[in-house]
Design an enzyme around this catalytic site. Structure first.
Site, PDB file in Angstrom:
ATOM      1  N   HIS A  67     -45.338  36.580 -37.197  1.00  0.00           N
ATOM      2  CA  HIS A  67     -45.461  37.349 -35.958  1.00  0.00           C
ATOM      3  C   HIS A  67     -46.329  38.584 -36.121  1.00  0.00           C
ATOM      4  O   HIS A  67     -47.028  38.981 -35.202  1.00  0.00           O
ATOM      5  CB  HIS A  67     -44.067  37.737 -35.463  1.00  0.00           C
ATOM      6  CG  HIS A  67     -43.492  36.683 -34.582  1.00  0.00           C
ATOM      7  ND1 HIS A  67     -42.176  36.307 -34.622  1.00  0.00           N
ATOM      8  CD2 HIS A  67     -44.063  35.920 -33.638  1.00  0.00           C
ATOM      9  CE1 HIS A  67     -41.975  35.359 -33.724  1.00  0.00           C
ATOM     10  NE2 HIS A  67     -43.092  35.111 -33.122  1.00  0.00           N
TER      11      HIS A  67
ATOM     12  N   CYS B 139     -62.275  19.759 -25.494  1.00  0.00           N
ATOM     13  CA  CYS B 139     -61.269  20.786 -25.763  1.00  0.00           C
ATOM     14  C   CYS B 139     -61.039  20.993 -27.261  1.00  0.00           C
ATOM     15  O   CYS B 139     -60.129  21.709 -27.656  1.00  0.00           O
ATOM     16  CB  CYS B 139     -59.953  20.473 -25.052  1.00  0.00           C
ATOM     17  SG  CYS B 139     -59.168  18.972 -25.651  1.00  0.00           S
TER      18      CYS B 139
END
Ligand code: PEP
Ligand code: MG
Length: 532
Positions: free
Chosen positions: A182, A493
């Site tokens: 994180h 993509c």
């Protein structure tokens, strides 16, 4: 000059003085009371810690709120609380009991195969450290930075970054840490250059020293010589100038000089990603990697998924959102769902896995059909290799519709359904596939891997995995021709769409929709605006 090599975790350059954060435990200073009173103190400390986390959650950006929510939830985790309770009963003081349990618990998480979950170990330690500091009566050890600096530490925790003025952190380098952690995720969101896994050797000698940090290359020069320092300062100046120029393109319509409109879409994995992409001027979401929802280690039910897709539509503000159904397996391993196979890249993955597991697939299809009634949501199937497989996916979608009809629930009867072209077979069979769907989206990451028989995540065969390949280009050409013949749109993509030169090549080949990670949108837009 000392060269320190690590792993690039967040792009960017920084030149400044290093401040080392040393978190060596100062040892327990408090007299340990009897277990009953230690437990009461511990419970009070958890309440205070949760209050602090709730406050941090409020102050955090939308993209980072989940981190503190996760830490708060961890402090309610029964397994962790039991472990701490046991330590206290065995005679440890509250703080020592928490420290010990946190280590054991984080150790267990670190041993999980899934990289995303492994990175959550730092969150458990961060949340427990907060409780320990409260129990020890120590003021919470936050990063106190008086002047802008490059922060060096064993590991940086999410709360460190959000509780410090962004302007004070020029860059981050950690001995450990992980790219999926994180702290690294927040660094990228906040645009702070970061290097992780740099080893411990430099920690003892870096404090107070000048340094030049390169978050693109994953390296730092401690006490850089004049030439290195000048080179960094020059690159920083160029980067700022380029950023300013690109920022002006944010709201410009993406059209080539000859007037061809090109839609620039974003590859996202959460509503927060979508918000950031729209901020950067994205025309919508070309690829929502829905399997990221499962990375937290549990399977959300139909209702939760429905809310999630609706919030993705809301984040896109009326622009189209293309959701790819769960693409699980091989490089996207999900604990408890991925199969244990000798050759997972060629095994039961992507659409195959969903077709084999209606209990996994049907709730997702129902949630998608219901969400599609709320906005321009498109559904896309990954890893299709034959028209028969595509037909099976369409049949599964029809089954989901029938269930919703019986339930009398609102859903979109018609929804655009697309095929990902990411296996050579799908490209070769593009004509029959085009007759079965509303759009194609070319996944060049996997298409390259399968065309060249070179594992996309194995550095040992990186040389066999070309960024641009005539063989893949040939398959793309066949796909475009089939799409044009059937009159359906086609997009790219894969990561290659984020390369300005390849993006321009795709536009020249007749592909007018490109989907990429948000940080690349403006650079690609600039290249297309300059196209003849
Ligand atoms: C691809 O394969 O190009 C693609 C976009 O899908 P993913 O990278 O998620 O496999
Ligand atoms: Mg793929």
């Amino acid at each position: 000059m000392l060269h320190i090599s690590g792993t690039a975790a967040s792009g960017g350059l920084a030149v400044g003085t290093v401040k080392r954060i040393n978190r060596a435990s100062s040892g327990l200073t408090r007299v340990v009371l009897d277990p009953r009173r230690e437990k009461a103190l511990f419970e009070a400390a958890v309440l205070l810690a949760k209050d602090e986390l709730a406050e941090l959650e409020q102050r955090a950006s939308e993209a980072d709120k989940d981190i503190f929510l996760f830490q708060r939830v961890m402090l309610d985790d029964q397994g962790l609380l039991d472990e701490i309770g046991q330590n206290i009963r065995a005679g440890a003081g509250g703080a020592a009991a928490v420290e010990k349990a946190a280590e054991v618990y984080a150790g267990r998480i670190r041993s999980i195969e899934n990289e995303y979950l492994r990175a959550r170990a730092a969150d458990v330690v961060d949340a427990c450290r907060r409780v320990v500091n409260i129990l020890d009566g120590r003021p919470r050890e936050t990063l106190r930075l008086d002047s802008p600096c490059i922060v060096a530490a064993d590991e940086i925790y999410p709360s460190d970054i959000v509780s410090v003025d962004r302007g004070m952190i020029l860059g981050i380098i950690t001995a450990g840490g992980s790219v999926q952690g994180h702290a690294a995720i927040i660094s990228r969101t906040m645009g702070i250059p970061a290097v992780v896994q740099a080893g411990e050797d430099f920690l003892e000698v870096c404090d107070g020293q000048p340094a030049a940090l390169d978050g693109f290359a994953g390296e730092m020069f401690l006490c850089p010589d004049d030439a290195t320092r000048a080179r960094f300062l020059h690159r920083i100046k160029l980067g700022k100038r380029q950023e300013q120029t690109l920022e002006k393109l944010r709201r410009a319509e993406c059209t080539t000089q000859s007037g061809q409109r090109v839609y620039l879409l974003a590859n996202c994995s959460s509503p927060e990603d979508i918000e950031l992409a729209i901020e950067k001027g994205a025309d919508g979401v070309g690829l929502l990697r829905s399997e990221f929802m499962l990375m937290a280690g549990r399977l959300p039910g139909e209702e939760e998924q429905y809310c999630y897709y609706v919030s993705c539509l809301a984040a896109a503000g009326g622009r189209p959102v293309t959701v790819r159904t769960f693409d699980i397996g091989a490089d996207k391993e999900v604990a408890g769902i991925s199969q244990d196979e000798d050759n997972p890249a060629l095994g039961v993955r992507g659409l195959r896995l969903c077709l084999a597991n209606p209990d996994l697939f049907q709730p997702q299809l129902r949630a998608l059909l219901r969400a599609a009634a709320k906005g321009p949501l498109k559904i896309m199937f990954p890893m299709v290799s034959t028209p028969a497989e595509m037909q099976a996916a369409l049949d599964a979608l029809e089954t989901a519709r029938e269930t919703l009809r019986k339930r009398n629930v609102a859903f979109a009867e018609t929804v655009e359904v697309g095929t990902m072209i990411e296996t050579p077979a799908a490209a070769l069979l593009a004509e029959p596939l085009a007759a079965m769907c509303s759009f194609f989206s070319i996944g060049t990451n996997d298409l390259t891997q399968y065309t060249h028989a070179a594992d996309r995540v194995n550095p040992g065969v990186a040389a066999y995995y070309p960024v641009s390949s005539p063989a893949v280009t040939q398959l793309i050409r066949m796909t475009v021709q089939a799409a044009q013949k059937a009159g359906i749109p086609v997009s790219v993509c894969g990561e290659s769409a984020a390369d300005p030169a390849l993006a321009a090549q795709y536009v020249r080949m007749g592909i007018h929709r490109l989907s990429m990670a948000a940080p690349s949108l403006l650079e690609v837009k600039e290249a297309i605006l300059n196209m003849e």
